[in-house]
Motif scaffolding. Structure first.
Motif, PDB file in Angstrom:
ATOM      1  N   LEU A   1       0.946  -1.250  -0.076  1.00  0.00           N
ATOM      2  CA  LEU A   1      -0.072   0.199  -0.164  1.00  0.00           C
ATOM      3  C   LEU A   1       0.950   1.286   0.134  1.00  0.00           C
ATOM      4  CD1 LEU A   1      -2.675   1.528   0.124  1.00  0.00           C
ATOM      5  CD2 LEU A   1      -2.634   1.091   2.631  1.00  0.00           C
ATOM      6  N   GLY A   2       2.062   1.234   0.789  1.00  0.00           N
ATOM      7  CA  GLY A   2       2.848   2.359   0.820  1.00  0.00           C
ATOM      8  C   GLY A   2       3.478   2.954  -0.740  1.00  0.00           C
ATOM      9  N   ILE A   3       3.693   1.722  -1.203  1.00  0.00           N
ATOM     10  CA  ILE A   3       4.325   1.836  -2.589  1.00  0.00           C
ATOM     11  C   ILE A   3       3.400   2.538  -3.433  1.00  0.00           C
ATOM     12  CG2 ILE A   3       5.481   0.714  -4.752  1.00  0.00           C
ATOM     13  CD1 ILE A   3       6.597  -1.333  -2.494  1.00  0.00           C
ATOM     14  N   VAL A   4       2.166   2.007  -3.555  1.00  0.00           N
ATOM     15  CA  VAL A   4       1.130   2.307  -4.287  1.00  0.00           C
ATOM     16  C   VAL A   4       0.694   3.813  -3.935  1.00  0.00           C
ATOM     17  CG1 VAL A   4      -1.311   2.089  -5.055  1.00  0.00           C
ATOM     18  CG2 VAL A   4       0.188   0.021  -4.667  1.00  0.00           C
ATOM     19  N   VAL A   5       0.657   4.220  -2.639  1.00  0.00           N
ATOM     20  CA  VAL A   5       0.355   5.580  -2.454  1.00  0.00           C
ATOM     21  C   VAL A   5       1.381   6.444  -2.891  1.00  0.00           C
ATOM     22  CG1 VAL A   5       0.653   7.202  -0.283  1.00  0.00           C
ATOM     23  CG2 VAL A   5      -1.078   5.078  -0.155  1.00  0.00           C
ATOM     24  N   HIS A   6       2.607   6.346  -2.796  1.00  0.00           N
ATOM     25  CA  HIS A   6       3.837   6.826  -3.277  1.00  0.00           C
ATOM     26  C   HIS A   6       3.473   7.186  -5.012  1.00  0.00           C
ATOM     27  CE1 HIS A   6       7.894   8.569  -3.370  1.00  0.00           C
ATOM     28  NE2 HIS A   6       7.931   8.146  -4.783  1.00  0.00           N
ATOM     29  N   GLU A   7       3.385   6.097  -5.521  1.00  0.00           N
ATOM     30  CA  GLU A   7       3.263   6.251  -7.142  1.00  0.00           C
ATOM     31  C   GLU A   7       1.955   6.965  -7.362  1.00  0.00           C
ATOM     32  OE1 GLU A   7       5.764   5.867  -8.788  1.00  0.00           O
ATOM     33  OE2 GLU A   7       6.980   4.811  -7.120  1.00  0.00           O
ATOM     34  N   TYR A   8       0.979   6.625  -6.509  1.00  0.00           N
ATOM     35  CA  TYR A   8      -0.400   7.249  -6.865  1.00  0.00           C
ATOM     36  C   TYR A   8      -0.327   8.720  -6.774  1.00  0.00           C
ATOM     37  CZ  TYR A   8      -5.479   8.165  -6.727  1.00  0.00           C
ATOM     38  OH  TYR A   8      -6.750   8.629  -7.105  1.00  0.00           O
TER      39      TYR A   8
ATOM     40  N   LEU B   1      11.393  12.705   0.273  1.00  0.00           N
ATOM     41  CA  LEU B   1      10.164  12.255  -0.100  1.00  0.00           C
ATOM     42  C   LEU B   1      10.283  10.835  -1.109  1.00  0.00           C
ATOM     43  CD1 LEU B   1       7.714  15.030  -0.359  1.00  0.00           C
ATOM     44  CD2 LEU B   1       7.859  13.503   1.360  1.00  0.00           C
ATOM     45  N   ARG B   2      11.649  10.932  -1.577  1.00  0.00           N
ATOM     46  CA  ARG B   2      11.943   9.884  -2.615  1.00  0.00           C
ATOM     47  C   ARG B   2      11.560   8.290  -1.955  1.00  0.00           C
ATOM     48  NH1 ARG B   2      17.546  11.376  -5.720  1.00  0.00           N
ATOM     49  NH2 ARG B   2      16.644  13.146  -6.536  1.00  0.00           N
ATOM     50  N   ASN B   3      11.702   8.336  -0.655  1.00  0.00           N
ATOM     51  CA  ASN B   3      11.449   6.754  -0.158  1.00  0.00           C
ATOM     52  C   ASN B   3      10.363   6.991   0.871  1.00  0.00           C
ATOM     53  OD1 ASN B   3      13.336   5.372  -1.610  1.00  0.00           O
ATOM     54  ND2 ASN B   3      14.845   6.555  -0.343  1.00  0.00           N
ATOM     55  N   TRP B   4       9.230   7.792   0.752  1.00  0.00           N
ATOM     56  CA  TRP B   4       8.233   8.047   1.583  1.00  0.00           C
ATOM     57  C   TRP B   4       6.670   7.324   0.906  1.00  0.00           C
ATOM     58  CZ3 TRP B   4       8.691   9.501   6.620  1.00  0.00           C
ATOM     59  CH2 TRP B   4       7.640   9.320   7.368  1.00  0.00           C
ATOM     60  N   PRO B   5       5.938   6.555   1.871  1.00  0.00           N
ATOM     61  CA  PRO B   5       6.301   5.827   3.117  1.00  0.00           C
ATOM     62  C   PRO B   5       7.643   4.968   2.997  1.00  0.00           C
ATOM     63  CG  PRO B   5       3.878   5.896   2.435  1.00  0.00           C
ATOM     64  CD  PRO B   5       4.827   6.302   1.392  1.00  0.00           C
ATOM     65  N   HIS B   6       8.256   4.887   4.102  1.00  0.00           N
ATOM     66  CA  HIS B   6       9.448   3.901   4.081  1.00  0.00           C
ATOM     67  C   HIS B   6       9.019   2.409   4.316  1.00  0.00           C
ATOM     68  CE1 HIS B   6      12.022   7.073   4.623  1.00  0.00           C
ATOM     69  NE2 HIS B   6      11.337   7.654   5.706  1.00  0.00           N
ATOM     70  N   CYS B   7       9.313   1.649   3.061  1.00  0.00           N
ATOM     71  CA  CYS B   7       9.256   0.310   3.362  1.00  0.00           C
ATOM     72  C   CYS B   7      10.671  -0.526   3.086  1.00  0.00           C
ATOM     73  CB  CYS B   7       8.598  -0.021   1.770  1.00  0.00           C
ATOM     74  SG  CYS B   7       7.186   0.881   1.472  1.00  0.00           S
ATOM     75  N   ARG B   8      10.561  -1.701   4.112  1.00  0.00           N
ATOM     76  CA  ARG B   8      11.702  -2.257   4.340  1.00  0.00           C
ATOM     77  C   ARG B   8      11.839  -3.173   2.903  1.00  0.00           C
ATOM     78  NH1 ARG B   8      12.193  -6.898   8.152  1.00  0.00           N
ATOM     79  NH2 ARG B   8      10.958  -7.947   6.506  1.00  0.00           N
ATOM     80  N   SER B   9      13.071  -3.010   2.174  1.00  0.00           N
ATOM     81  CA  SER B   9      13.278  -3.857   1.224  1.00  0.00           C
ATOM     82  C   SER B   9      13.806  -5.373   1.519  1.00  0.00           C
ATOM     83  CB  SER B   9      14.642  -3.434   0.451  1.00  0.00           C
ATOM     84  OG  SER B   9      14.066  -2.124  -0.239  1.00  0.00           O
ATOM     85  N   LEU B  10      13.523  -6.214   0.920  1.00  0.00           N
ATOM     86  CA  LEU B  10      13.635  -7.550   0.815  1.00  0.00           C
ATOM     87  C   LEU B  10      15.116  -8.033   0.352  1.00  0.00           C
ATOM     88  CD1 LEU B  10      10.139  -9.402   0.182  1.00  0.00           C
ATOM     89  CD2 LEU B  10      11.222  -8.767   2.300  1.00  0.00           C
ATOM     90  N   ALA B  11      15.655  -8.997   0.896  1.00  0.00           N
ATOM     91  CA  ALA B  11      16.999  -9.297   0.367  1.00  0.00           C
ATOM     92  C   ALA B  11      17.080  -9.828  -0.891  1.00  0.00           C
ATOM     93  CB  ALA B  11      17.545 -10.310   1.434  1.00  0.00           C
ATOM     94  N   ASN B  12      15.961 -10.721  -1.237  1.00  0.00           N
ATOM     95  CA  ASN B  12      16.160 -11.402  -2.634  1.00  0.00           C
ATOM     96  C   ASN B  12      14.722 -11.217  -3.310  1.00  0.00           C
ATOM     97  OD1 ASN B  12      16.192 -12.894  -4.777  1.00  0.00           O
ATOM     98  ND2 ASN B  12      16.399 -14.720  -3.712  1.00  0.00           N
ATOM     99  N   PRO B  13      14.805 -10.008  -4.235  1.00  0.00           N
ATOM    100  CA  PRO B  13      13.420  -9.565  -4.904  1.00  0.00           C
ATOM    101  C   PRO B  13      13.035 -10.596  -5.644  1.00  0.00           C
ATOM    102  CG  PRO B  13      15.018  -7.898  -5.068  1.00  0.00           C
ATOM    103  CD  PRO B  13      15.921  -9.015  -4.342  1.00  0.00           C
ATOM    104  N   LEU B  14      13.512 -11.529  -6.165  1.00  0.00           N
ATOM    105  CA  LEU B  14      13.185 -12.656  -7.210  1.00  0.00           C
ATOM    106  C   LEU B  14      12.514 -13.837  -6.447  1.00  0.00           C
ATOM    107  CD1 LEU B  14      15.824 -12.542 -10.098  1.00  0.00           C
ATOM    108  CD2 LEU B  14      13.518 -11.526 -10.004  1.00  0.00           C
TER     109      LEU B  14
END
Length: 154
Positions: free
Chosen positions: A87-94, A134-147
């Motif tokens: 949701l945080g990623i969608v909010v940012h891009e929205y 604001l480039r990384n807002w809301p903050h989301c923790r990145s996962l170690a292996n995206p694939l």
């Protein structure tokens, strides 16, 4: 921009997983998109479509908003963060889609704050350097292996 792997086994596994699961993932992202839409009166909503896609690692981004398309298109690499952060990623891009701009200026701050308050996310705090903040807002923790998500290891 969309990339999965040069390894044929990995690519085949990801393509197979996407074939069986992408509708479910995209339904969740559409739910997030509709929640963002609900924060605005219908006449203020821009036409926006959203989809999940593994984004190339070299970009280092969780999502992308192409404001030049009609409808505006948001891509989210759901493998880069855990589902509660989608949701945080969608909010940012929205917010980018709503203002029709790639920048992180005062207008972006205002729309992002509005969305965060409407959706129960922590809103950003005004900063002198909004662009970097604001480039990384809301903050989301990145996962170690995206694939790993795209291969079904979640």
């Amino acid at each position: 921009m969309v990339d999965i792997s040069d390894n044929h086994r990995v690519r085949d596994r990801i393509c197979t997983w996407i074939g069986y699961n992408i509708d479910t993932v995209n339904a969740e992202l559409n739910s997030c998109l509709n929640a963002c839409h609900d924060c605005f009166h219908p006449e203020l909503r821009r036409p926006i479509q959203i989809g999940a896609a593994p984004l190339a690692q070299e970009y280092g981004i969780d999502g992308f908003c192409n404001i030049l398309l009609n409808p505006v298109t948001i891509l989210v690499d759901v493998g880069r963060t855990s589902p509660p952060d989608w949701l945080g990623i969608v909010v940012h891009e929205y917010a980018h889609a709503h203002i029709g701009s790639p920048g992180h200026d005062r207008r972006f701050f205002e729309v992002l704050s509005h969305l965060c308050l409407g959706l129960g996310l922590r809103p950003p705090v005004w900063q002198p350097d909004l662009e970097n903040y604001l480039r990384n807002w809301p903050h989301c923790r990145s996962l170690a292996n995206p694939l790993a998500f795209w291969m079904g290891y979640f």
